[in-house]
Design a protein around this motif. Structure first.
Motif, short mmCIF file in Angstrom:
data_model
loop_
_atom_site.label_atom_id
_atom_site.label_comp_id
_atom_site.label_asym_id
_atom_site.label_seq_id
_atom_site.Cartn_x
_atom_site.Cartn_y
_atom_site.Cartn_z
N MET A 1 -16.55 -44.30 24.48
CA MET A 1 -17.80 -45.18 23.74
C MET A 1 -18.32 -44.57 22.83
O MET A 1 -18.74 -43.58 23.31
CB MET A 1 -18.58 -46.01 24.99
N GLY A 2 -18.33 -44.99 21.75
CA GLY A 2 -19.06 -44.45 20.70
C GLY A 2 -20.69 -44.68 20.70
O GLY A 2 -21.06 -45.47 21.53
N ASP A 3 -21.42 -44.21 19.54
CA ASP A 3 -22.79 -44.21 19.69
C ASP A 3 -23.34 -45.52 19.93
O ASP A 3 -24.16 -45.93 20.39
CB ASP A 3 -23.28 -43.38 18.69
N GLU A 4 -22.34 -46.39 18.67
CA GLU A 4 -23.16 -47.87 18.52
C GLU A 4 -22.65 -48.60 20.09
O GLU A 4 -23.46 -49.32 20.35
CB GLU A 4 -22.05 -48.53 17.56
N GLY A 5 -21.46 -48.18 20.49
CA GLY A 5 -21.10 -48.82 21.97
C GLY A 5 -22.22 -48.61 22.95
O GLY A 5 -22.49 -49.38 23.86
N ASP A 6 -22.73 -47.21 22.95
CA ASP A 6 -23.68 -46.93 23.89
C ASP A 6 -25.05 -47.55 23.76
O ASP A 6 -25.69 -47.96 24.68
CB ASP A 6 -23.94 -45.25 23.79
N LEU A 7 -25.26 -47.75 22.35
CA LEU A 7 -26.70 -48.50 22.25
C LEU A 7 -26.71 -49.96 22.51
O LEU A 7 -27.44 -50.44 23.30
CB LEU A 7 -26.83 -48.38 20.48
N VAL A 8 -25.41 -50.56 22.39
CA VAL A 8 -25.01 -52.01 23.09
C VAL A 8 -25.28 -52.16 24.23
O VAL A 8 -26.00 -52.84 25.04
CB VAL A 8 -23.75 -52.53 22.27
N LEU A 9 -24.60 -50.87 25.10
CA LEU A 9 -24.97 -51.21 26.57
C LEU A 9 -26.27 -51.05 26.86
O LEU A 9 -26.70 -51.68 27.96
CB LEU A 9 -23.83 -50.00 27.01
N ALA A 10 -26.86 -50.04 26.27
CA ALA A 10 -28.28 -49.57 26.90
C ALA A 10 -28.83 -51.01 26.65
O ALA A 10 -30.02 -51.33 27.36
CB ALA A 10 -28.90 -48.64 25.92
N GLU A 11 -28.78 -51.63 25.23
CA GLU A 11 -29.75 -52.87 25.02
C GLU A 11 -29.52 -53.95 26.10
O GLU A 11 -30.26 -54.62 26.58
CB GLU A 11 -29.58 -53.49 23.70
N ARG A 12 -28.07 -54.10 26.66
CA ARG A 12 -27.87 -54.83 27.73
C ARG A 12 -28.59 -54.77 29.00
O ARG A 12 -28.87 -55.62 29.55
CB ARG A 12 -26.10 -55.00 27.66
N VAL A 13 -28.56 -53.53 29.28
CA VAL A 13 -29.29 -53.10 30.49
C VAL A 13 -30.79 -53.47 30.62
O VAL A 13 -31.18 -53.88 31.63
CB VAL A 13 -28.74 -51.49 30.87
N ARG A 14 -31.24 -52.99 29.16
CA ARG A 14 -32.72 -53.09 29.22
C ARG A 14 -33.11 -54.72 29.35
O ARG A 14 -33.86 -55.11 30.03
CB ARG A 14 -33.09 -52.72 27.91
N SER A 15 -32.00 -55.43 28.71
CA SER A 15 -32.37 -56.94 28.67
C SER A 15 -32.27 -57.59 30.07
O SER A 15 -32.91 -58.44 30.67
CB SER A 15 -31.50 -57.74 27.64
N ALA A 16 -31.22 -57.20 30.71
CA ALA A 16 -30.93 -57.67 32.05
C ALA A 16 -32.06 -57.03 33.31
O ALA A 16 -32.56 -57.92 33.98
CB ALA A 16 -29.76 -57.08 32.72
N CYS A 17 -32.48 -56.00 33.07
CA CYS A 17 -33.75 -55.33 33.84
C CYS A 17 -35.03 -56.21 33.51
O CYS A 17 -35.83 -56.78 34.41
CB CYS A 17 -33.96 -53.86 33.41
N VAL A 18 -35.34 -56.34 32.20
CA VAL A 18 -36.37 -57.39 31.87
C VAL A 18 -36.33 -58.88 32.59
O VAL A 18 -37.35 -59.18 33.00
CB VAL A 18 -36.63 -57.37 30.43
#
Length: 66
Positions: A1-18
């Motif tokens: 997974m590239g930097d962009e993919g990592d950022l997308v995954l991180a955003e999905r995790v943050r949204s799910a946690c919130v």
């Protein structure tokens, strides 16, 4: 997974946690728990998240042909 993919995954995790925290807190507060109890419920909701659901689907052999 590239930097962009990592950022997308991180955003999905943050949204799910919130979202899990918000729903856990609201449910606990409506059930009559105090603020501290509702916060504990919110944290518990985050801990129960199935993070596998947030991962991108694995690529199949058909995906690689394109």
């Amino acid at each position: 997974m590239g930097d962009e993919g990592d950022l997308v995954l991180a955003e999905r995790v943050r949204s799910a946690c919130v979202e899990a925290a918000r729903l856990g807190y609201e449910d606990a507060a409506m059930s009559g728990l105090c603020g501290e109890g509702a916060l504990e419920a919110a944290i518990g909701a985050i801990e129960k998240l199935d993070l596998r659901e947030l991962l991108p689907a694995p690529h199949t052999a058909q995906d690689k042909e394109c």
